[in-house]
Design a protein around this motif. Structure first.
Motif, PDB file in Angstrom:
ATOM      1  N   ALA A  38       0.700  -1.396   0.058  1.00 28.61           N
ATOM      2  CA  ALA A  38       0.101  -0.093   0.073  1.00 28.61           C
ATOM      3  C   ALA A  38       0.945   1.479  -0.065  1.00 28.61           C
ATOM      4  O   ALA A  38       0.382   2.197  -0.579  1.00 28.61           O
ATOM      5  N   THR A  39       1.817   1.466   0.847  1.00 31.79           N
ATOM      6  CA  THR A  39       2.773   2.451   0.874  1.00 31.79           C
ATOM      7  C   THR A  39       3.633   2.610  -0.475  1.00 31.79           C
ATOM      8  O   THR A  39       4.063   3.558  -0.540  1.00 31.79           O
ATOM      9  N   LEU A  42       0.181   2.933  -3.914  1.00 28.11           N
ATOM     10  CA  LEU A  42      -0.621   4.223  -3.626  1.00 28.11           C
ATOM     11  C   LEU A  42       0.212   5.552  -4.406  1.00 28.11           C
ATOM     12  O   LEU A  42      -0.352   6.290  -5.215  1.00 28.11           O
ATOM     13  N   LEU A  45      -0.026   5.544  -8.027  1.00 27.05           N
ATOM     14  CA  LEU A  45      -1.198   5.763  -8.670  1.00 27.05           C
ATOM     15  C   LEU A  45      -1.468   7.156  -8.329  1.00 27.05           C
ATOM     16  O   LEU A  45      -2.533   7.697  -8.687  1.00 27.05           O
ATOM     17  N   LEU A  47      -1.726   9.074  -5.337  1.00 29.83           N
ATOM     18  CA  LEU A  47      -2.462   8.800  -4.073  1.00 29.83           C
ATOM     19  C   LEU A  47      -1.637   9.092  -2.843  1.00 29.83           C
ATOM     20  O   LEU A  47      -0.789   8.317  -2.970  1.00 29.83           O
ATOM     21  N   ASP A  48      -1.963   9.912  -1.942  1.00 31.01           N
ATOM     22  CA  ASP A  48      -0.923  10.046  -0.835  1.00 31.01           C
ATOM     23  C   ASP A  48      -1.566   9.042   0.154  1.00 31.01           C
ATOM     24  O   ASP A  48      -2.806   9.268   0.604  1.00 31.01           O
ATOM     25  N   PRO A  49      -0.959   7.979   0.688  1.00 32.88           N
ATOM     26  CA  PRO A  49      -1.479   6.910   1.607  1.00 32.88           C
ATOM     27  C   PRO A  49      -1.624   7.577   3.130  1.00 32.88           C
ATOM     28  O   PRO A  49      -2.402   7.141   3.967  1.00 32.88           O
ATOM     29  N   THR A  54      -7.984  12.004   0.331  1.00 36.61           N
ATOM     30  CA  THR A  54      -7.989  11.364  -0.966  1.00 36.61           C
ATOM     31  C   THR A  54      -8.325  10.090  -0.861  1.00 36.61           C
ATOM     32  O   THR A  54      -7.008   9.254  -0.740  1.00 36.61           O
ATOM     33  N   ALA A  55      -9.312   9.359  -0.752  1.00 40.13           N
ATOM     34  CA  ALA A  55      -9.401   8.065  -0.286  1.00 40.13           C
ATOM     35  C   ALA A  55      -9.243   7.214  -1.729  1.00 40.13           C
ATOM     36  O   ALA A  55      -9.422   7.569  -2.540  1.00 40.13           O
ATOM     37  N   PRO A  56      -8.248   5.985  -1.632  1.00 40.11           N
ATOM     38  CA  PRO A  56      -8.133   5.400  -2.943  1.00 40.11           C
ATOM     39  C   PRO A  56      -9.431   4.563  -3.317  1.00 40.11           C
ATOM     40  O   PRO A  56     -10.271   4.210  -2.330  1.00 40.11           O
ATOM     41  N   PRO A  57      -9.404   4.084  -4.588  1.00 38.30           N
ATOM     42  CA  PRO A  57     -10.647   3.397  -5.121  1.00 38.30           C
ATOM     43  C   PRO A  57     -10.631   1.986  -4.430  1.00 38.30           C
ATOM     44  O   PRO A  57      -9.512   1.303  -3.975  1.00 38.30           O
ATOM     45  N   VAL A  60      -8.105  -0.757  -5.508  1.00 37.99           N
ATOM     46  CA  VAL A  60      -6.513  -0.871  -4.976  1.00 37.99           C
ATOM     47  C   VAL A  60      -6.606  -1.714  -3.633  1.00 37.99           C
ATOM     48  O   VAL A  60      -5.589  -2.331  -3.644  1.00 37.99           O
TER      49      VAL A  60
END
Length: 96
Positions: A38-39, A42, A45, A47-49, A54-57, A60
């Protein structure tokens, strides 16, 4: 998840008649693989974990969990082949 772990303990105890707590190593390894993927995935893609805004889809999260399950399955297979069958000379059901 807890039910699967308990089922694994029950099956090992029912067959071998001793309690084997080795499942926890693979469960923790799976959690670590999920976190690491995940780290690393993300940010690729965009996205900032660490930013909950900003929730990931959802796909993912599913992809990360499937990848961790596959990795743990392969590691479990390698442990079985190298540690169990390598030590016992390939005899299934042997207690060595």
């Amino acid at each position: 998840m807890y039910a699967l772990i308990a089922l694994g303990y029950t099956m090992v105890y029912g067959i071998l008649k001793f309690i084997n707590f080795a499942h926890s190593d693979i469960v923790v390894l799976g959690a670590w693989i999920s976190y690491t993927l995940a780290t690393k995935l993300l940010p690729l893609l965009g996205l900032d974990p660490h930013n909950p805004a900003t929730a990931p889809p959802l796909w993912v999260g599913g992809a990360i969990l499937v990848a961790a399950m596959v990795a743990c399955g392969l590691i479990g297979f390698a442990i079985e082949r190298l540690a169990l069958y390598g030590r016992c000379g390939g005899r299934r059901g042997s207690t060595c």
